[in-house]
Design a protein around this motif. Structure first.
Motif, PDB file in Angstrom:
ATOM      1  N   HIS A  21      -3.538  11.548 -20.058  1.00 49.21           N
ATOM      2  CA  HIS A  21      -3.599  12.969 -20.412  1.00 49.21           C
ATOM      3  C   HIS A  21      -4.445  13.158 -21.671  1.00 49.21           C
ATOM      4  O   HIS A  21      -5.249  14.089 -21.752  1.00 49.21           O
ATOM      5  CB  HIS A  21      -2.188  13.524 -20.678  1.00 49.21           C
ATOM      6  N   GLU A  69      -0.112  15.674 -11.263  1.00 52.70           N
ATOM      7  CA  GLU A  69       0.689  14.535 -11.699  1.00 52.70           C
ATOM      8  C   GLU A  69       0.444  13.295 -10.846  1.00 52.70           C
ATOM      9  O   GLU A  69       0.500  12.181 -11.353  1.00 52.70           O
ATOM     10  CB  GLU A  69       2.176  14.896 -11.698  1.00 52.70           C
ATOM     11  N   HIS A 102       0.511   6.777 -18.729  1.00 57.07           N
ATOM     12  CA  HIS A 102       0.413   8.121 -18.153  1.00 57.07           C
ATOM     13  C   HIS A 102      -0.011   9.134 -19.229  1.00 57.07           C
ATOM     14  O   HIS A 102      -0.962   9.900 -19.046  1.00 57.07           O
ATOM     15  CB  HIS A 102       1.777   8.499 -17.554  1.00 57.07           C
TER      16      HIS A 102
HETATM   17 ZN   LIG Z   1       1.939  14.115 -16.970  1.00 52.16          ZN
END
Ligand SMILES: [Zn+2]
Length: 116
Positions: free
Chosen positions: A70, A93, A66
């Motif tokens: 980003h 998200e 995750h």
């Molecule tokens: Zn995040």
């Protein structure tokens, strides 16, 4: 505390896996991971005493994927310059989780097809 380095789109990033209290970006922030674009550092939290997850190693891998997405979005210039109706898509998200969850499967398909 564990420190790793990874190359993301030509830029070196640090990955620090530590206890919650060892990072001010994690401590009492109710996060399992975070990405500091200013220092190009990803922080992954070790299991907290009150955590009830049975397989925390799997959770850490998912959290790291995750945060890596980003970082990829940041290095692509897409971290904050995107728009949709309610908030920038690159801060969505659900979208980042989708990449974090699906990327191992996508990679496997690419490898099977020899299209990497
Ligand atoms: Zn995040």
């Amino acid at each position: 505390m564990k420190e790793q380095k990874v190359n993301i789109l030509g830029t070196e990033w640090k990955i620090i896996t530590c206890k919650e209290q060892e990072s001010e970006l994690l401590n009492e922030k109710y996060r399992d991971g975070c990405t500091d674009n200013s220092t190009r550092t990803i922080y992954i939290c070790e299991k907290k005493p009150d955590c009830e997850l049975q397989d925390y190693e799997m959770w850490k891998r998912l959290s790291l994927r995750h945060e890596i997405f980003h970082a990829f979005l940041f290095e692509s210039g897409l971290d904050a310059s995107s728009n949709c109706t309610n908030r920038p898509w690159a801060e969505n998200e659900e979208m980042v989780d989708w990449f974090a969850i699906q990327s191992p499967k996508i990679y496997k398909v690419f490898a099977e097809l020899d299209i990497l």
